[in-house]
Design an enzyme around this catalytic site. Sequence first.
Site, PDB file in Angstrom:
ATOM      1  N   GLY A 324      24.355  57.089 -16.041  1.00  0.00           N
ATOM      2  CA  GLY A 324      23.928  57.791 -14.840  1.00  0.00           C
ATOM      3  C   GLY A 324      24.181  56.944 -13.679  1.00  0.00           C
ATOM      4  O   GLY A 324      24.800  55.787 -13.883  1.00  0.00           O
ATOM      5  N   GLY A 326      23.624  56.720  -9.060  1.00  0.00           N
ATOM      6  CA  GLY A 326      23.119  57.188  -7.937  1.00  0.00           C
ATOM      7  C   GLY A 326      23.471  56.572  -6.712  1.00  0.00           C
ATOM      8  O   GLY A 326      24.471  55.659  -6.560  1.00  0.00           O
ATOM      9  N   PHE A 328      22.162  53.830  -5.315  1.00  0.00           N
ATOM     10  CA  PHE A 328      22.025  52.408  -5.764  1.00  0.00           C
ATOM     11  C   PHE A 328      22.946  51.794  -6.555  1.00  0.00           C
ATOM     12  O   PHE A 328      23.410  50.652  -6.276  1.00  0.00           O
ATOM     13  CB  PHE A 328      20.574  52.279  -6.240  1.00  0.00           C
ATOM     14  CG  PHE A 328      20.215  53.230  -7.675  1.00  0.00           C
ATOM     15  CD1 PHE A 328      21.066  52.716  -8.731  1.00  0.00           C
ATOM     16  CD2 PHE A 328      20.160  54.427  -7.516  1.00  0.00           C
ATOM     17  CE1 PHE A 328      20.953  53.475  -9.820  1.00  0.00           C
ATOM     18  CE2 PHE A 328      20.054  55.353  -8.780  1.00  0.00           C
ATOM     19  CZ  PHE A 328      20.233  54.879  -9.938  1.00  0.00           C
ATOM     20  N   GLY A 329      23.373  52.532  -7.531  1.00  0.00           N
ATOM     21  CA  GLY A 329      24.421  52.014  -8.473  1.00  0.00           C
ATOM     22  C   GLY A 329      24.262  52.830  -9.570  1.00  0.00           C
ATOM     23  O   GLY A 329      24.095  53.872  -9.621  1.00  0.00           O
ATOM     24  N   VAL A 331      23.330  53.467 -13.992  1.00  0.00           N
ATOM     25  CA  VAL A 331      22.469  53.140 -15.019  1.00  0.00           C
ATOM     26  C   VAL A 331      23.253  52.914 -16.383  1.00  0.00           C
ATOM     27  O   VAL A 331      24.046  53.879 -16.557  1.00  0.00           O
ATOM     28  CB  VAL A 331      21.313  54.426 -15.205  1.00  0.00           C
ATOM     29  CG1 VAL A 331      20.351  54.051 -16.097  1.00  0.00           C
ATOM     30  CG2 VAL A 331      20.803  54.275 -14.037  1.00  0.00           C
ATOM     31  N   LYS A 347      19.118  49.877 -15.037  1.00  0.00           N
ATOM     32  CA  LYS A 347      19.527  50.304 -13.546  1.00  0.00           C
ATOM     33  C   LYS A 347      19.954  49.164 -12.912  1.00  0.00           C
ATOM     34  O   LYS A 347      19.152  48.156 -12.601  1.00  0.00           O
ATOM     35  CB  LYS A 347      18.344  50.984 -13.122  1.00  0.00           C
ATOM     36  CG  LYS A 347      18.462  51.544 -11.471  1.00  0.00           C
ATOM     37  CD  LYS A 347      17.169  52.123 -10.960  1.00  0.00           C
ATOM     38  CE  LYS A 347      17.388  52.823  -9.490  1.00  0.00           C
ATOM     39  NZ  LYS A 347      16.083  53.382  -9.276  1.00  0.00           N
ATOM     40  N   ASP A 444       9.538  61.797  -3.425  1.00  0.00           N
ATOM     41  CA  ASP A 444      11.144  62.022  -4.006  1.00  0.00           C
ATOM     42  C   ASP A 444      10.867  62.913  -5.364  1.00  0.00           C
ATOM     43  O   ASP A 444      11.701  62.695  -6.395  1.00  0.00           O
ATOM     44  CB  ASP A 444      11.972  60.907  -4.106  1.00  0.00           C
ATOM     45  CG  ASP A 444      13.570  61.368  -3.980  1.00  0.00           C
ATOM     46  OD1 ASP A 444      13.695  62.567  -3.497  1.00  0.00           O
ATOM     47  OD2 ASP A 444      14.285  60.701  -4.312  1.00  0.00           O
TER      48      ASP A 444
END
Length: 600
Positions: A324, A326, A328-329, A331, A347, A444
């Site tokens: 995964g 996002g 942020f970076g 996973v 993560k 969220d």
Amino acid sequence: MENLRDHIRIRLLFVSLCLRVMSHHAAALSFNYDFSIRANLESPDLKYINDSSPAGDRIDLTNGTQHNSTGRVFHGQPVRLWNGRKRASFTTSFTFAIGGNHSNERGDGMAFFIGPPSLPSDSRSMFLGLFANSSSSPPQTVGVEFDTCRNDGWDPPASITDHIGIDINNISSANYTSLPNLGLYGTMSANITYDAGSTMMTVSLLSNGSSYSVVAPVDFRDAGVPQDAYVGFSAATGFLTESHQLLSWSFSSTDPSSNNTLWAIFMSVACASLLGLIAALLWIVKRPPPPRPPMVIPLPVARKFSYQELSLATGNFSEDRIIGAGAFGEVYRGVLDDPGTPPVAVKKLTRILEQTMRDYVTEIKTLCQLSHRNMVRLVGWCDGGGNDKLLLVYELVTNGSLDEHLHGAEKLLAWPERYEIVRGIGSAIEYLHTGYNNPILHRDIKPSNVMLDDAFQAKLGDFGLVRQVWSGQGSLRDTAMVGSWDYMDPTCITTGTVSTASDMYSFGVLLLEVATGTKPVTLPDQEKGYPTNTLVNVVRRSYGIGAVLEMADKRLNGDFDRAQMERVLLVGLLCVHEDRQNRPGIRDAVNLLSNLGHPW
């Protein structure tokens, strides 16, 4: 009816007696002071020592114009930190100000402390009123220092002046974070959280528009801190002068004695009586019966990993381990070098911004306090020795996200699975809003933040944006709106506030999306002055003409329970009501989804 009222009066009397007994037994401590209110400054529970004193709308800890000034203020009721091997968790928030000459020539700072109440002898200047300047045994004290003057021998390198640190029986910090010069100048706010399960203390500071944090493991029992310790603030000046002032202070702790067997039996009887009372009252007003308590499992102990451990577990963060990504970076799927340990999700925060660091600290703090079968479990974390190596380790939830299964999977997500998923998400939100000391806002809630296990049980994840609502606060001001636009409560945009009702709006959009199989889209609306949600509008119109079931996901080909489908759609519409006051609370929504009431 009169007999029923008499029965209720008897129940009320019994519960009142139970609560009185509880108030004497409870070792937990909770209070909230706004020192702009004079009565709070003069509270008999506040104890002033040495140069500390009330000062109009705040507390002066030291004499800001005097050399070698020391002072303390503490709460007169101690907090129980441990009982046997059981520990208490606590959180404290405060607003404070440090003033004086606007230059680097300042000193020496102030501190929050947990320990004996008395001011150590000769604790002026660099010792911040925490520890004695002598060779005698130091008082068993844990302090969080906000230090404005560097001292050779134990403080950070010469290039660093202002810093925050966690001190354990020693003025030399167990861990610290440096700030820019004058970083500890003016009015600031801080939050300190101690998690009993992980024995991790986390300090967050907001100063001059920037945030800073420091984390360290602390075991109060092993450190020799008294079982019943006092909490408060100390400050000191030496040759240089500055002012140290406290503007507000809240504190809340758990009770480490609450698992006592006899007490548990007593509380079971008391709670049974209370539930009987509630049932009778609800019967009178024809309300649904009280909800089941959230399914909560014992808090796990989060572990701190080394960067090397997680690099090895992920094949040096190999691209073929990515599951995964996002903002942020990435996973990664990881396998720990620990026989019998299931795989984990790692993560890695590679795009580090100031907000990223805040979210990282927030997520650790929150997940170390919480545990629920419908929430992704935090296994551990790693700070890697620097902001370029921040990692979070979770249980691996193997079946992807709800978003993927609704919109991207080859196999259609059947209705029975969808219905259980939304009930599971509701249970997780109920735990956040009602299962802890104060409501916790997720901020969220959306399908991509809901993970599914092999049995398609929902697990709510991504807690980087959470905020806690303290006692007496209906909502929180948040001018920098964060979260996903298509699931955001429009009231957040118009008022700049978030609340449990804003989480309910996001949950409502999710319910509509699960039922219709349609992604929400937010478009500008100049007439209203804020964006409108196309999915919400079309379902609302369908309900208005009596055709809400026509909104059911066409891909299901009618293969669904009509009552359940209608219930999910109508509860979704209730949750997205334009007026926050008219939205249901999460317990009512969960009851309605579980067929314990009528949404229409």
